[in-house]
Every structure is written in C-alpha cells, then in structure tokens.
Write an enzyme that holds these catalytic residues in place. Sequence first.
Site, short mmCIF file in Angstrom:
data_model
loop_
_atom_site.label_atom_id
_atom_site.label_comp_id
_atom_site.label_asym_id
_atom_site.label_seq_id
_atom_site.Cartn_x
_atom_site.Cartn_y
_atom_site.Cartn_z
CD GLU A 37 -2.97 1.06 2.16
OE1 GLU A 37 -3.81 2.40 2.66
OE2 GLU A 37 -2.81 0.13 3.16
CB CYS A 92 -7.43 3.23 3.42
SG CYS A 92 -7.59 2.95 4.92
CG ASN A 99 -9.42 -1.94 2.45
OD1 ASN A 99 -8.72 -3.03 2.58
ND2 ASN A 99 -9.42 -0.58 2.91
CD GLU A 100 -8.95 -2.54 6.93
OE1 GLU A 100 -8.78 -0.79 7.56
OE2 GLU A 100 -8.10 -3.03 7.37
#
Length: 829
Positions: A62, A251, A383-384
């Site tokens: 990331e 993120c 994602n999350e």
Amino acid sequence: MSRTARTTRRRLGPAATAVLAVSCVLAPAPAHAGTVTDYAITVDPSAAGATIDDTMYGVFFEDINRAADGGLYAELVQNRSFEYSTADNTSYTPLTSWTVDGTAQVADDAGRLNERNRNYLSLGAGSSVTNAGYNTGIRLERGKRYDFSVWARATSGTTLTVSLKDAAGELAEARRIGVRGGWAKYTATFTASRTVNRGRLTVASSAAVALDMVSLFPRDTYRNQPNGLRKDLAEKIEALKPGFLRFPGGCLVNTGSMQDYSEAGGWQRKRAYQWKDTVGPVEERATNANFWGYNQSYGLGYYEYFRFAEDIGAMPLPVVPALVTGCGQNRATDDQALLRRHVQDTLDLIEFANGPAGSTWGGVRARMGHPKPFGLTHIGVGNEENLPDEFFARFQEFRAAIEAEHPEITVVSNSGPDDTGSTFDRLWQLNRAAGVDLVDEHYYNSPQWFLQNNGRYDSYDRNGPKVFLGEYASQGNAFRNALAEAAFMTGLERNADVVKLASYAPLLANEDYVQWRPDLIWFNNRASWNSAGYEVQKLFMNNTGDRVVPSTATGTPGVSGPITGAIGLSTWATSAAYDDVRVTAADGTTLLSDDFSGDASRWTHSGGGSWTVQDGAYVQTDTEAENTLVTAGDPAWKDYDLHVRATKRSGKEGFLVAFGVKDTGNHYWWNLGGWNNTRSAVEQASDGAKSTLLSEPHAIETGRSYDIDVKVRGRQVGLYLDGRLWGSFTDDKPAEPFRQVVTEDRRTGDLIVKVVNAQPTAARTAIDLGGADVSSRARVTTLAADPEDVNTETDTPVTPVASTFSGVAGKFTYTFPANSVTFLRIRQR
C-alpha cells in the site's frame, strides 16, 4: 490498512546486546528417562496434515509511509509534474520541493500538456528551478548513470541547461538541450562523479519555456526496467519469495470520491484508487490526493504492479472499490450508474490483465510492453467496510458480473476492520450464506494478543469460506513483536486448510515520512534495512513446506488472578467533560467519589491535553491532543464498579474510560465514538500496544450526557451505557510463549521443526519424531535477540544465524534459546 488512531508509535527500547544463537554449540542431552526438560514436542509423521499452498505467504503493498513515490518507485524528482496541492496536504503548493531562481509561475490553463496532467511550469528567461528530491536530497552514486527527461514547450529557440549539484559543486557534467515548438519530450544522461545523499537537480532556461514531467531515474533500476523500481527495495521483497502480491491497498482503495475526473460537475482532487488512472504513458496518468496525507503520482501503477508480481513469481491480487467507503469514512454510494461503471471497470481490469493483445484493454497492456497476459486468478472487492449489509449488497453485484464472464476468477470478500465485533460477525454470516470462496481479515493488535490467539483458526468451519489474512501485525517493530508474530504464524500454518493466504502489513516505510508503524522494510534515500518482523517473515516464507505434519507440545501455565488496576479518563482529538465519578467495591464500600465540586487533586495527569475543573466537571479542552489520560485510584483495586457521567463538547471522537489501569501503557479502556466517531470498542493496552476485545458501530452525540458504568468481577467485565448492557467480555486467554509447528518439504524430503520461545529463559525440549527415519544432522536457522532490540540502518541485532546440529535422532533433546525463533531442517531418509 486499518486506520486505527490508537496505534502506538514505534517503541525503541534501550540498546541491548543480541543474544547469540547458541544452537551450533549445544551438546544434545541424551534421550533417556532421566533427561530434565521444560517442554516436550511429539510429532506424528504418519498422520494426515493440511496441505500448504505455494501461495500461502505473500506481501501486501500500500502507498503509505511514502512507499511508492520516494520509495519503491525509482523516480528521484519529487513533485515532477507540479501537481502538489492543498488537497493532498495543507502545507503543499504546486512548487513544493522546488526552488525558483528568477521568475516562474505554475499554470493550469489550455496550454497544459494534456487533460489529466493539468499543471505545468512557465519559466522565465534566464530563470531556473531546482528540485530537492526526497529525504535529504537526491541520492547519486559515483560512476552510475542517471536518465533525465522533461516535457517542454517554447515558442522560439530555447536552451535548457540541466545540472546535478550539491553544496560542494557539480556532480556530473551539465547537459544542454535545445527546445523549439510544441510539447515534446527531451532526454539526457548523466554519469555521477561523486556519491552523495544531498544532490539537487537544476533546470535553467535561456528564454521563456513551459516545463512538465521533470524526471530523473537511475539507470540501475530493478531488472533494468524503464519507469522501474528502486533496486534494493524490490530485491528485499523478492528475497521473501512471496506467493502473492496484494495491491494497491488498503485504505487507498475505498476512500475519497468514487467518481472520475469529469463526474459530479468538475475536477476530482480526492478520488478512490481507480486502476484506469494508473496505466498508459506516465505523462498521461493523473496524480491524486493520497489518503495518508500526501500526493501520489501513479507512476507506479497497475501495469507496474502486475509486472513486479510476475518478476518475483507472485500471484497478483488487485483490490477494487465496492462503492462503500471504509477506514472511518463509512458512506455507501447509491448511484446505480456509478455502480455499473465500476463493475464494468473491474471487468475491464480482468481484460487488461488476461485479455489477448487484440482486445481493447489487452491492447493497452500490449502497447505498454507486455503482449503476454499476466494470468490474473484472484481479485478483491472492497476493503475494511464498516457497513456490512451495504457493502455486501454491492459486493454481490460485482461477484455476479465477474463470475458470469470470468468463472475462473476467485472473487475475494472481506470481514471489516477488526478481528471481532458485530461488523465482523455480520460479514462472516453474509459471506458464509452466500458461499464466498475467500474472506479477507485484517487486524493489528498487541504482542500479547498474538501470543493469546495462536488457536484462533482451530475452530473455524473447515467447509466454510477460506481465510485470506490480508493485513496483520503486532503493534511495534521490536523483536518482541516479531516473536509474537512468529508464534501466531505457527497457528496459521497448522490451519493451512483454512488460512489460504496471509500477508503482514504494511510493507514499506520511508523513515522521514511515517504515517503508520509497524512496517516490514525501512528505508531512506541512501539505504534500506530489514525489521525484526521481516526476518521472521522471510524465515517462514523461505521454509514453508508442502504439508503440515501433526505435532503437539506441552504448554505453560494460563492466566490466573482477577483484573486489577486503577481507573482513568481520556480523550482523543476531542473536548469532553466528566462528572460524578464513583468507584464502589463489590461489597458496597466506596473506593472513590468525585463530583469535582472542589479541585482535581485525586487525579494524576500523565498524558497530553489541558484538564481543568469547570462548573463542577473535569474538562479536557484541547481538541487536537491525542490520548490525554488522567488516572485515579489504586492499581491493586479489583472487583469494583465504575460510574462516570460524560459529555462531548466538541471534536472528532467521543470518550475514553479506562479501568484495570496499571500504568499508561497497561490498562483497558472503553473507547466510545472512536475512529472518527464511527465505532465504539474495548481495547486492552499491553506495554503500550493495543488490542480490540469488543467492537460495535456507534457514534457519540455532541452536547449529550451519557451515564457510563463498568462492572469488573474477577476477569469478567460488563459495560453499561445509560443503564443498558452494551457488551461484556472475559479476559482469560493465556499468553502462550512456547509454540511450534512441523511441516514437510516434499521437494527436499525435510521435516521442518519450527519453534518459538518468546520468554526470557531457554527451553530445554524433548523432541519425539514419531519413528521417522532421519539424518543425525539438522540445518538450523536461529533468530535470537533482546526483546526490545530494533533493527536500524546502522545496527541490525535481529539477524538470522545459520548453524548445524548433529544430535538429531528419533528422540532427542534440543535447547531453544531465550527469546528466539528456531527452524530445524531435518532430512528424512
């Protein structure tokens, strides 16, 4: 990346001398009834064990901590296209990292290079601009070649003088470039005359000129590829032998606008990561505001990710947004046209990776230099997300579209941002009901949590969805963190039939641009070094084996005694008022009562912030301060009830009410309205690192008073909000410091005995190989150091030591050093 504000900073303990790996000099104790041992390991080579896939361990990249620009992406010029903006960082301007001598102006008008590369520099006659690069400056090595390029436009004959200098003078012979006419690319090559870390690149012009995409690349990139990767970082990743590469986040994937440039009425400065922005010629790729507080150039884009995965022999595993934001933003997009566009973008991505050169997006790949398909087999969606039902409804649309056109592709779901809680439970329920193949779990916890949860996957449904542990790490970069992670990894391998993929996170950190710790590989502009966690990951990834050989080991004593400790109050980027604090023993005795009608003399202020008594309440007024802990009471308190009334006055989050407080680094707290006021959770701090014990979506209202009650009984805790039970937990898992797993490498015939001894004393261990016919000699790799040791650029106390051990037999004794990870490779005959 789970953006948890509670993550502690890297803990740099006192310098300590590494404990030398002693396995090469240990004389084996005779294996007879009189041998005194602390532990016993029994192996059953004839029993069935889980198959371990070649792709089990991988890496997750990331763009955090300047991992891409200024890091893995080898470009040496910072802000090369003058696109930095306050949208990226409030301190940025289009001339960040540039110094002007003379006249220059950044323009955004019809004269730009192209629609996506909007800014350019209009440089006056006789003027120059100088770039400072990253970290301390531009790194150059004597005798090595560097490729310069620039896009320029001039209405009349103009000469650019390009030079490399530092404070001591020239670093290479200057180059002169003639510019005339419309936008065109110009190049030059330099050979460095000295090795420096503080170089500067200067472009001077004889006449007015427009400049864009000012670039300097080392010729010596990873595999000598154009628009390539920094060699030392790429080689460290390759040395792990990863089975997969997950990218680009984290993120980055599902934060910001899901729209494109021209949508929603204008230029989008903060967009979720969209793969089409990142392919094609670099001068036609957009830049974008990075979620972690800087700008990302997209010079390292999807093509480069796929190429890197191919180069290191890793399965590519891209992740695309599902139109539900995560990482504390918590929004769901209901625009059906936008959803259809993102679904189609995902189908186009598969075509880009796998389609023939004659297809639309396969042709883009081919024109970039790779006619052969990349062989994509897995793709993650989302994602999350902390909105489970909203996410899953959209995930199902992506999944249906992908499976309809590409049934060969495995579509990966996720379970939210935590290892537990209502979001986690709901997403697992939805994933199971829908028969999802693979579910991505993420968590960052304390070393103690990892020592307590070796058996996490023992009870998972063998017939349900498999687990992709896409992000995990112990909070810190010391050897104690790596020891805990190693102990946990023995449980991952033991459950290789459930845990199919696993990757530590984050991968990279530029030491001068850190948003998150821990990290696997650290670097600056001149060097890179392996963290203690890297050495553990490499040891497991290079010695995985093909199947688990069932084994058992004796354990250590479990948790005993009640939760004890004082109480505390805190805030995080929030102003709050606390009142009517009462602590009552189980027999009704009042231990503490404070209505703040006087002063706050019973409270100890150990954190930041500004605490004062105002109007009969204890008030913290600083809305920028993080962790403003104040404590009161006796660390020996047990079996008590805590009551407090709390009111949020302003700020980003809610309340932090602590109990079981030993000190500032060891306590529990109820975090109400954390993570930008999106969740409430109970967290346990152990030596400064935190683990989540309970988690629920929840926000705190400004101006409203809440009655908060915590009931502690033994190791059981009940939490009540406004008189109603909010949650409860029992903290009774033992932190087991001695863990093992045994695997077989069928290609070599080796049994690999992997043992973690995360305690300050050596572990004398009787090992029974269950009748296996083995060689008397074992190849040994040992990591042993002081638990607080941290690898740095100049000191790497956590380093593997190779040795041999000649005392192997069907039954033998081995002493595992204190605070160590040891791998014994034993050849079967």
